[in-house]
Design a protein around this motif. Structure first.
Motif, PDB file in Angstrom:
ATOM      1  N   LEU A   7      29.407  61.843 -30.768  1.00  0.00           N
ATOM      2  CA  LEU A   7      28.131  61.795 -30.049  1.00  0.00           C
ATOM      3  C   LEU A   7      27.249  60.661 -30.555  1.00  0.00           C
ATOM      4  CD1 LEU A   7      27.199  65.593 -29.751  1.00  0.00           C
ATOM      5  CD2 LEU A   7      27.799  64.047 -27.896  1.00  0.00           C
ATOM      6  N   ILE A   8      27.167  60.505 -31.865  1.00  0.00           N
ATOM      7  CA  ILE A   8      26.352  59.425 -32.431  1.00  0.00           C
ATOM      8  C   ILE A   8      26.917  58.067 -32.042  1.00  0.00           C
ATOM      9  CG2 ILE A   8      25.545  58.391 -34.574  1.00  0.00           C
ATOM     10  CD1 ILE A   8      24.177  60.996 -33.867  1.00  0.00           C
ATOM     11  N   ALA A   9      28.243  57.928 -32.094  1.00  0.00           N
ATOM     12  CA  ALA A   9      28.865  56.654 -31.726  1.00  0.00           C
ATOM     13  C   ALA A   9      28.607  56.316 -30.266  1.00  0.00           C
ATOM     14  CB  ALA A   9      30.370  56.719 -32.003  1.00  0.00           C
ATOM     15  N   ALA A  10      28.666  57.327 -29.393  1.00  0.00           N
ATOM     16  CA  ALA A  10      28.385  57.081 -27.978  1.00  0.00           C
ATOM     17  C   ALA A  10      26.942  56.643 -27.774  1.00  0.00           C
ATOM     18  CB  ALA A  10      28.675  58.347 -27.176  1.00  0.00           C
ATOM     19  N   SER A  11      26.012  57.263 -28.504  1.00  0.00           N
ATOM     20  CA  SER A  11      24.608  56.884 -28.380  1.00  0.00           C
ATOM     21  C   SER A  11      24.378  55.458 -28.872  1.00  0.00           C
ATOM     22  CB  SER A  11      23.750  57.872 -29.172  1.00  0.00           C
ATOM     23  OG  SER A  11      22.393  57.536 -29.090  1.00  0.00           O
ATOM     24  N   VAL A  12      25.004  55.096 -29.988  1.00  0.00           N
ATOM     25  CA  VAL A  12      24.862  53.734 -30.521  1.00  0.00           C
ATOM     26  C   VAL A  12      25.457  52.722 -29.559  1.00  0.00           C
ATOM     27  CG1 VAL A  12      25.576  52.190 -32.384  1.00  0.00           C
ATOM     28  CG2 VAL A  12      24.774  54.497 -32.913  1.00  0.00           C
ATOM     29  N   ARG A  13      26.604  53.057 -28.980  1.00  0.00           N
ATOM     30  CA  ARG A  13      27.246  52.126 -28.049  1.00  0.00           C
ATOM     31  C   ARG A  13      26.376  51.909 -26.805  1.00  0.00           C
ATOM     32  NH1 ARG A  13      33.376  53.349 -26.827  1.00  0.00           N
ATOM     33  NH2 ARG A  13      33.353  52.918 -29.065  1.00  0.00           N
ATOM     34  N   GLU A  68      28.403  67.309 -21.591  1.00  0.00           N
ATOM     35  CA  GLU A  68      28.075  68.694 -21.261  1.00  0.00           C
ATOM     36  C   GLU A  68      29.293  69.458 -20.739  1.00  0.00           C
ATOM     37  OE1 GLU A  68      25.306  70.256 -21.796  1.00  0.00           O
ATOM     38  OE2 GLU A  68      24.101  68.545 -22.456  1.00  0.00           O
ATOM     39  N   SER A  69      30.252  68.741 -20.180  1.00  0.00           N
ATOM     40  CA  SER A  69      31.442  69.401 -19.640  1.00  0.00           C
ATOM     41  C   SER A  69      32.535  69.594 -20.691  1.00  0.00           C
ATOM     42  CB  SER A  69      32.007  68.580 -18.476  1.00  0.00           C
ATOM     43  OG  SER A  69      32.356  67.271 -18.902  1.00  0.00           O
ATOM     44  N   LEU A  70      32.300  69.114 -21.915  1.00  0.00           N
ATOM     45  CA  LEU A  70      33.293  69.224 -22.978  1.00  0.00           C
ATOM     46  C   LEU A  70      32.977  70.418 -23.883  1.00  0.00           C
ATOM     47  CD1 LEU A  70      33.651  65.455 -23.961  1.00  0.00           C
ATOM     48  CD2 LEU A  70      35.066  66.790 -22.390  1.00  0.00           C
ATOM     49  N   PRO A  71      33.972  70.948 -24.572  1.00  0.00           N
ATOM     50  CA  PRO A  71      33.737  72.104 -25.462  1.00  0.00           C
ATOM     51  C   PRO A  71      33.049  71.693 -26.757  1.00  0.00           C
ATOM     52  CG  PRO A  71      36.043  71.456 -25.565  1.00  0.00           C
ATOM     53  CD  PRO A  71      35.413  70.595 -24.492  1.00  0.00           C
ATOM     54  N   ILE A  72      31.771  71.365 -26.662  1.00  0.00           N
ATOM     55  CA  ILE A  72      30.984  70.970 -27.830  1.00  0.00           C
ATOM     56  C   ILE A  72      29.916  72.022 -28.055  1.00  0.00           C
ATOM     57  CG2 ILE A  72      29.447  69.211 -28.783  1.00  0.00           C
ATOM     58  CD1 ILE A  72      30.879  67.144 -27.131  1.00  0.00           C
TER      59      ILE A  72
END
Length: 477
Positions: free
Chosen positions: A7-13, A92-96
């Protein structure tokens, strides 16, 4: 932990992708705007030291500043928690687990608040405090960041839940908690300035662990309980009432059909509270008349003498204070325009599909700035007149000056609407600086405002139309 890192990597990207497409905004424009603001603070620091204020006054100002940070970040914190209109919404659609979403949002919020804290520290250092004792300020600064970030997340959670469920007891408890946290964060700012230093580590430990741990547990339980039901509501807007629709129709009835439709939509979004900035702008617009009443009723300013003429009355301290407060209130409301444009920018394809022109879009934003700030001069003028300190023989000229200031400042801010639409934060700084400059010049001598208006609107009309056409064609790119 792996999901949190993803999640953090996606936000940084996402942010790096934005930075690669907006090099001009962060490499050239941002340093210029920040540099001008810092130069203004440095100039003010030569004349004023906040440590000369009474501790209670300083604590109140620090608490108001912290509450303003919480208010202005409300929409962004909500988007981080619920991924509103963000690429991260695919998760949101992933099992997180809900806790993973919460921790990712908390890390992002801590990073943003840390940047604000560094700016605050740089400003404090210009007043001769803050950097003179080295490591002593690290602990209160870190506590300020932690408490402010947690308060922002708690406020965002309860803001969405209030709109969804309208539970008054929970909302009242959250308001009290946020206010208490703001006061504690204000104490940390005072500690950086040299006030209220705890003399033992036990008290520091209590201030560090107890409030932060309780806030985190409260946020964790609220998020776990409400997220499933509130995440859908976070993506919807509240609906305005019929009275607001009728008022908007009356205000926009004389505009062209295309401009009228856009202005009506913008005003409806404002009435629905499209962003927490709406609440902050309204709070500031109410704060300036209240501050004016406080100043005028405290006998801090000299009153008009019996021999004061009409031409001299415009420079009386009482009259000047009313005009300055009027300028501040107008700018506070008109500064919503960059935030609104940043909100609408991803949806400009609707304007393209409807055949809207760049000139119509620019005119709509100019009229929006005028309409949204229209009550400001009337409220400030009434507040100044009701105190009985303003000379009655100058009431009508003062009203004319306030109305002229409203037209000038709101028009210039509206004309600058498409300068930085992709960066609302920088856009707000730009329009505030330009609007206050034009307002102060007009308050000192209203004929100067005529020259400013003619020159500014003549040069900004063609530029604004071209900039609007560019963003209408290119969208966010």
């Amino acid at each position: 932990m792996t999901k949190l890192l993803l999640l953090i990597a996606a936000s940084v990207r996402t942010r790096l992708r934005w930075a690669s497409r907006h090099i001009y905004s962060w490499l050239i424009l941002a340093p210029i705007v920040v540099g001008l603001g810092f130069a203004t603070v440095a100039r003010l620091a030569e004349q004023f030291d906040p440590r000369t204020l009474r501790p209670f006054v300083l604590l109140s100002l620090a608490a108001v500043f912290n509450l303003s940070l919480i208010g202005i970040s409300l929409s962004r914190a909500t988007a981080e928690l619920y991924h509103v209109r963000r690429p991260e919404s695919q998760f949101e659609s992933l099992p997180i687990a809900h806790a993973t979403h919460l921790h990712a949002a908390l890390i992002v919020r801590l990073a943003r608040t840390a940047i604000v804290a560094l700016v605050v520290l740089a400003v404090i250092s210009r007043f001769g405090a803050g950097l003179d004792e080295g490591l002593r300020i690290v602990r209160p600064l870190a506590l300020f960041v932690l408490l402010t970030a947690l308060a922002e997340m708690l406020a965002a959670l309860n803001w969405i839940h209030w709109g969804h469920e309208r539970e008054r007891i929970i909302a009242l408890g959250a308001a009290v908690t946020v206010l208490s946290t703001a006061l504690l964060a204000a104490l940390m700012l005072m500690n950086i300035l040299g006030f209220s230093r705890p003399r033992n580590d036990v008290l520091w430990l209590a201030l560090s662990i107890a409030p932060s741990a309780m806030l985190y547990l409260l946020i964790r339980m609220s998020h776990e309980r409400w997220r499933a039901s509130d995440v859908e509501y976070a993506n919807r807007l509240q609906r305005g009432g019929r009275a607001g629709v009728l008022l908007i129709r009356a205000m926009t009835s004389r505009l062209g059909s295309i401009v009228r439709a856009q202005v009506a939509r913008d005003l409806q979004l404002t009435l629905r509270g499209f962003s927490s900035a709406v609440y902050l702008a309204c709070a500031l617009a109410v704060l300036w008349p209240a501050a004016l009443i406080t100043v005028l009723t405290s006998d801090l300013l000299p009153l008009a003498t019996a021999g004061t003429g009409w031409l001299d009355a415009t420079w009386l301290p009482v009259v000047m204070s009313i005009k300055i407060a009027c300028s501040l209130a107008i700018v506070s409301m008109s500064a919503l325009l960059p935030v609104l444009l940043g909100y609408e920018l991803p949806h400009f394809w609707l304007e393209r599909a409807a055949g809207t022109t760049g000139l119509a879009m620019w005119q709509a934003k100019v009229w929006y700035a005028r309409f949204v700030s229209m009550p400001a001069p009337l409220v400030v003028f009434a507040a100044g007149l009701l105190t009985g300190k303003s000379p009655m023989f100058y009431a009508l000229p003062l009203l004319a000056e306030c109305l002229w200031m409203w037209w000038l400042v709101s028009s210039i801010i509206g004309a600058l609407s498409f300068e930085i639409p992709a960066r609302p934060g920088l856009g707000v700084i730009l329009v505030v600086m330009v609007g206050l400059t034009a307002g102060v010049l007009t308050a000192m001598a209203w004929p100067v405002g005529l020259l400013v208006y003619v020159q500014a609107m003549h040069s900004l009309t063609d530029r604004g139309r071209a900039r609007a056409r560019y963003y209408l064609t290119m969208g966010e790119d």
